[in-house]
Design a protein around this motif. Structure first.
Motif, PDB file in Angstrom:
ATOM      1  N   GLY A 164      22.868  52.635  -5.635  1.00 31.64           N
ATOM      2  CA  GLY A 164      23.474  53.794  -4.728  1.00 31.64           C
ATOM      3  C   GLY A 164      22.266  54.177  -3.698  1.00 31.64           C
ATOM      4  N   VAL A 165      22.600  55.035  -2.658  1.00 28.17           N
ATOM      5  CA  VAL A 165      21.852  55.433  -1.647  1.00 28.17           C
ATOM      6  C   VAL A 165      21.184  56.935  -2.028  1.00 28.17           C
ATOM      7  N   LYS A 166      19.941  57.205  -1.981  1.00 23.34           N
ATOM      8  CA  LYS A 166      19.469  58.387  -2.256  1.00 23.34           C
ATOM      9  C   LYS A 166      19.475  59.277  -0.922  1.00 23.34           C
ATOM     10  N   GLY A 167      19.837  59.055   0.238  1.00 21.93           N
ATOM     11  CA  GLY A 167      20.045  59.709   1.274  1.00 21.93           C
ATOM     12  C   GLY A 167      21.308  60.221   1.375  1.00 21.93           C
ATOM     13  N   SER A 168      21.737  61.009   2.258  1.00 21.98           N
ATOM     14  CA  SER A 168      22.965  61.597   2.405  1.00 21.98           C
ATOM     15  C   SER A 168      23.565  60.793   3.841  1.00 21.98           C
ATOM     16  N   THR A 169      24.562  60.013   3.732  1.00 21.52           N
ATOM     17  CA  THR A 169      25.219  59.560   5.093  1.00 21.52           C
ATOM     18  C   THR A 169      26.308  59.975   5.402  1.00 21.52           C
ATOM     19  N   ASP A 170      27.093  59.499   6.438  1.00 19.34           N
ATOM     20  CA  ASP A 170      28.421  59.843   6.560  1.00 19.34           C
ATOM     21  C   ASP A 170      29.391  59.263   6.051  1.00 19.34           C
ATOM     22  N   VAL A 171      28.987  58.305   4.940  1.00 19.34           N
ATOM     23  CA  VAL A 171      29.889  57.525   4.179  1.00 19.34           C
ATOM     24  C   VAL A 171      30.839  58.607   3.524  1.00 19.34           C
ATOM     25  N   ARG A 172      30.307  59.865   3.195  1.00 22.38           N
ATOM     26  CA  ARG A 172      31.020  60.921   2.445  1.00 22.38           C
ATOM     27  C   ARG A 172      32.242  61.103   3.288  1.00 22.38           C
ATOM     28  N   ASN A 173      32.085  61.231   4.601  1.00 21.72           N
ATOM     29  CA  ASN A 173      33.534  61.359   5.451  1.00 21.72           C
ATOM     30  C   ASN A 173      34.472  60.597   5.320  1.00 21.72           C
ATOM     31  N   PHE A 174      33.989  59.115   5.279  1.00 22.63           N
ATOM     32  CA  PHE A 174      34.966  58.103   4.789  1.00 22.63           C
ATOM     33  C   PHE A 174      35.547  58.296   3.263  1.00 22.63           C
ATOM     34  N   VAL A 175      34.838  58.347   2.469  1.00 20.71           N
ATOM     35  CA  VAL A 175      35.209  58.468   1.129  1.00 20.71           C
ATOM     36  C   VAL A 175      36.081  59.825   0.597  1.00 20.71           C
ATOM     37  N   ASN A 176      35.382  60.961   0.938  1.00 20.25           N
ATOM     38  CA  ASN A 176      35.925  62.079   0.613  1.00 20.25           C
ATOM     39  C   ASN A 176      36.866  62.641   1.571  1.00 20.25           C
ATOM     40  N   ASP A 177      36.590  62.568   2.782  1.00 16.06           N
ATOM     41  CA  ASP A 177      37.554  63.214   3.837  1.00 16.06           C
ATOM     42  C   ASP A 177      38.645  62.246   4.274  1.00 16.06           C
ATOM     43  N   ALA A 178      38.606  60.867   4.486  1.00 16.15           N
ATOM     44  CA  ALA A 178      39.677  60.352   5.019  1.00 16.15           C
ATOM     45  C   ALA A 178      39.827  59.142   3.994  1.00 16.15           C
ATOM     46  N   ASP A 179      39.373  59.195   2.727  1.00 19.31           N
ATOM     47  CA  ASP A 179      40.006  58.398   1.804  1.00 19.31           C
ATOM     48  C   ASP A 179      40.144  56.960   2.102  1.00 19.31           C
ATOM     49  N   ILE A 180      38.802  56.620   2.749  1.00 18.61           N
ATOM     50  CA  ILE A 180      38.658  55.080   3.134  1.00 18.61           C
ATOM     51  C   ILE A 180      37.462  54.413   2.005  1.00 18.61           C
ATOM     52  N   GLU A 181      37.886  53.233   1.620  1.00 15.24           N
ATOM     53  CA  GLU A 181      37.041  52.555   0.738  1.00 15.24           C
ATOM     54  C   GLU A 181      35.586  52.267   1.711  1.00 15.24           C
ATOM     55  N   ALA A 182      34.383  52.828   1.435  1.00 13.62           N
ATOM     56  CA  ALA A 182      33.348  52.864   2.253  1.00 13.62           C
ATOM     57  C   ALA A 182      31.966  52.645   1.622  1.00 13.62           C
TER      58      ALA A 182
END
Lengths: 430, 388
Positions: B331-349
């Protein structure tokens, strides 16, 4: 009664000049001599030089070389620093009296009901920036000498008036410069009165000192998500602040017997006044700068205070492994004259004609008096003036006209005491 | 190394250098120059690219697409960088893109203009393959704004139709495949005081003095939450990143403002952390007779996808093959825009990219150019497999 004149004649001569004094003060206040940055000094100096030349003083303008100004105020060296001196020397030798005051004022700021540079007279007060701090002090000493002359007092020795700049930013290029250059020294000055605002009812003997400095903690930056890889300068500074807190307790026990006013200020002190660190919310800051304001009681020295601060920094460095960089902003040594000295006793006695038990006080802040006592070595130096301390640096600053008149009378009578054979004697008009 | 490889590597180095030399500090948000460059670079290669003037007209971002078929792989990078900071601390000027001993130096070299560059080149190369009919599927590319300050750059691009079936956020992970990411919340805490002249400090109440027990409590809190650990993203943290108090050297300050960077685990939430901050400050207030207030100024929620996802499996295998990267879940310790894919757009990222996260936001930030070149090859191989 001894001497050829009495106090009544001197007081009357002052009273006859009240309208002229107020008008002169208003003209003086209208000259905007704000410091910082230090503007209008040439105009202010011209106004004062002309006033003294009209009165028969030998006038000299002392312009501070730009390199000296740059040394103390690097960002403001393009403003002229002009100080003025005037001297009257009597035929008969005798003591030398020096009145000194500063004609720079702190910036007016906003929130005034009056125009700070369009003075008005209202309800027995003159309003304007500098009314109390301290153009009224300069007016008082000028008119005190006028009144003496009008009353027929023929002093021995000499009277010098100096009007200086930059007191509000440390005085180094004002009275400090005059002392450095020998304009004020033991050979030409027996008694010195600094006409700063401490109320006409008080004789101020001295002031506490100040050491202002920045400390910068140098850590190592890192991204917030890997925060343990960096060295957080704020955390390091916290280690210093903890030590400063303990030091503050120690300083509070370092009290003075001197009559510092208010009485809560009869101790040494230190405050952190500013702190700043951080570039971005997610970056561990590698530097944190704090600003400290250390107040010294008259038994202390700046050198001693510096050594104590050094020890705190060394201790914090040892505890944190972080480098603390010390950067001095401003110093003012504490100073004090003895309440038993001639000039202090003379002014207290003459003020006693108007006030029951005039108070001896010591200022909690600092002013240019230190240059005269500490640097020029003149022990006979007090602060006495008409301005009110609580009016300094406030909006709608004013000076009460009756305080201006009374202080002028006290200065005139005290000067007569100091400069005439046998003084004015003990008789006082009721 | 083949001649083809060498030419590609040189092109990649030049592209990274070009991107790094375009200063895009955020704050204030100087992304425009890079967006325009990228748009031009893509257009020159006949790639359908758009300057998207949302969410901010003066800070355009870029979206591009090659191919029309399924599946669609989205390659995402942000073009903003954190400010260079004290220039005296840099031995290589932050925007000169100097190359020394196989490393390219500069702000953004690791975080994450190398990721942007490998994304651009993958898009161009695979686009050529798709256009030639050698390959099906599509590739979408994002050059997003505002990542460093949590602005809706990537989020807007996803909402405007630049989404897909898989997302790869090309942040520097040394090519480890992150299926989880930590959350981040910033808190601003204000400690009250009462001003007075510093020659009479007793007449006031020093906000810096009052801030001391708050700083102590926050340090203790950081130690306490370090016990919370996630298998993939590691420890929770609360780091004091800013403090500011005082306006004049001779005035006891009226208030002190402290900023906290709080990193949290997929098992924690911003709401729960609010309660912790609230109770921490209530305790300090009660113990020390001070007044405080706080607000959460920014939030990046944590995000996680299934460790065994197909996307992650492809990237793990290729990273192991090309760069000998461990295939252990990570897992990555930083915060990245991957949360927009996973949480907001429901894209496997996933978050995956060349370069070291440890270089991000540091002085003399740099990227190893050989690692960047391997990263490009690995990315192309992985995306090719996904498009098969």
């Amino acid at each position: 009664m001894t001497g050829t004149v009495d106090r009544r004649a001197i007081y009357d001569a002052v009273d006859e000049r009240v309208d002229e004094m107020i008008s002169f003060l208003c003209d003086f206040l209208a000259i905007e001599t704000e410091n910082p940055p230090g503007r209008g000094y040439r105009e202010g100096a011209a106004f004062l030089a002309e006033a003294m030349a009209d009165r028969g003083y030998d006038v000299e303008r002392v312009t501070v070389p730009e390199v000296v100004v740059a040394d103390h105020y690097p960002e403001r060296s393009d403003h002229d620093r002009v100080n003025v001196l005037g001297r009257k020397t009597a035929a008969q030798p005798g003591p030398d009296v020096h009145f000194t005051g500063h004609f720079d004022v702190v910036p007016a700021g906003e929130d005034w009901d009056h125009d700070p540079y369009d003075p008005v007279v209202e309800d027995g007060r003159v309003y304007g920036r500098g009314a109390s701090d301290m153009k009224s002090g300069i007016v008082a000493s000028l008119f005190a000498v006028d009144a003496l002359e009008a009353a027929g007092v023929a002093p021995r020795g000499s009277i010098t008036q100096s009007m200086t700049v930059d007191e509000e930013t440390g005085g180094f290029t004002g009275l400090g410069y005059l002392v450095d250059e020998g304009y004020v020294d033991e050979a030409n000055t027996d008694y010195c009165v600094y006409t700063e605002c401490f109320d006409a009812s008080r004789v101020c003997l001295g002031h506490r000192g100040v050491l202002k400095f920045h400390v910068t903690a140098h850590g190592e930056t890192a991204h917030g998500c890997m925060s343990h890889d960096g060295t957080n300068a704020i955390t390091a500074m916290q280690a210093l602040l903890t030590r400063v807190d303990e030091y503050e307790d120690e300083l509070h026990d370092r009290t003075t017997e001197l009559p510092v006013t208010p009485s809560e200020s009869r101790r040494a002190d230190i405050s952190a006044t500013m702190i700043d660190a951080g570039y971005s919310e997610n970056v561990v800051p590698d530097r944190c700068r704090a600003t400290f304001y250390r107040v010294l009681v008259p038994d202390e020295t700046v050198e001693g205070a510096r050594a104590e601060v050094d020890a705190l920094l060394a201790d914090a460095e040892a505890a944190t492994g972080v480098t603390f960089e010390y950067d001095e902003i401003m110093i003012a040594e504490p100073t004090s004259a003895s309440r038993d000295c001639t000039v202090a006793q003379t002014y207290a006695r003459e003020a006693g004609a108007f006030y029951d038990d005039p108070e001896f006080v010591v200022s909690p802040g600092s002013d240019d008096q230190r240059f005269v006592i500490n640097d020029a070595g003149i022990e006979e130096c007090i602060v006495y003036g008409p301005g009110r301390l609580e009016q300094a640096h406030v909006e709608d600053e004013y000076v009460p006209i009756d305080a201006l008149v009374t202080a002028t009378k006290v200065m005139a009578a005290s000067t007569a005491d100091l400069l005439t054979e046998g003084g004015l004697g003990d008789h006082r008009p009721g | 190394m083949s001649r083809q490889h060498a030419r590609t590597d040189d092109e990649l180095t030049a592209l990274i250098g070009e991107l790094v030399s375009l200063e895009t500090e955020n704050p204030p948000g100087n992304e425009k120059r890079a967006a325009e460059f990228i748009h031009g670079w893509l257009t020159d290669r006949n790639i359908d690219a758009t300057l998207v003037d949302e969410p901010y007209a003066d800070r355009p971002q870029v979206a591009a697409r090659v191919g029309e078929g399924a599946p669609t792989v989205v390659l995402n990078g942000h073009i903003d960088v954190v400010p260079a900071g004290d220039l005296d601390e840099w031995s290589h000027s932050p925007y000169a893109a100097e190359i020394d001993d196989g490393r390219l130096y500069g702000r953004g070299s690791a975080d994450m203009k190398t990721g942007v560059a490998v994304g651009m080149m993958t898009l161009a190369d695979l686009g050529a393959e798709i256009d030639a009919g050698d390959r099906s599927g599509s590739v979408v590319f994002h050059a997003a704004i505002g990542e460093e300050t949590g602005e809706p750059g990537t989020k807007t691009l996803l909402e405007r139709g630049y989404g897909g079936d898989y997302g790869v956020v090309l942040e520097p992970t040394e090519m480890r495949t992150a299926t989880s990411e930590k959350g981040l919340a910033w808190y601003e805490i204000t400690v009250e005081g009462d001003p007075s002249h510093a020659s009479r400090p007793g007449q006031g109440d020093n906000a810096i003095t009052n801030a001391r027990p708050v700083l102590d409590a926050l340090e203790a809190y950081d130690e306490e939450i370090a016990d919370r650990e996630d298998e993939l993203v590691g420890q929770a943290h609360a780091t004091i990143t800013k403090i500011e108090a005082g306006t004049k050297e001779n005035v006891v300050p009226e208030d002190a403002v402290i900023t906290i960077d709080r990193r949290f685990l997929p098992s924690e939430s911003a709401d729960a952390i609010d309660d912790e901050i609230d109770s921490l400050l209530a305790d300090v207030e009660a113990d020390h007779g001070i007044e405080t207030s706080w607000e959460r100024t920014r939030t990046y929620e944590s995000a996680a996808i299934d460790t065994d996802s197909d996307l992650a499996d492809v990237f793990r295998r290729h990273s192991a093959e090309h760069a000998d990267v461990s295939t252990e879940p990570w897992g990555v310790k930083g915060s990245t825009d991957v949360r927009n894919f996973v949480n907001d757009a429901d894209i496997e990222a996933i978050t995956w990219g060349p370069g070291k996260l440890g270089q991000a936001h540091t002085y003399d930030e740099h990227v190893d150019l050989a690692a960047a070149a391997v990263g490009l090859r690995t990315l192309k191989a992985s995306v090719r497999e996904l498009l098969e």
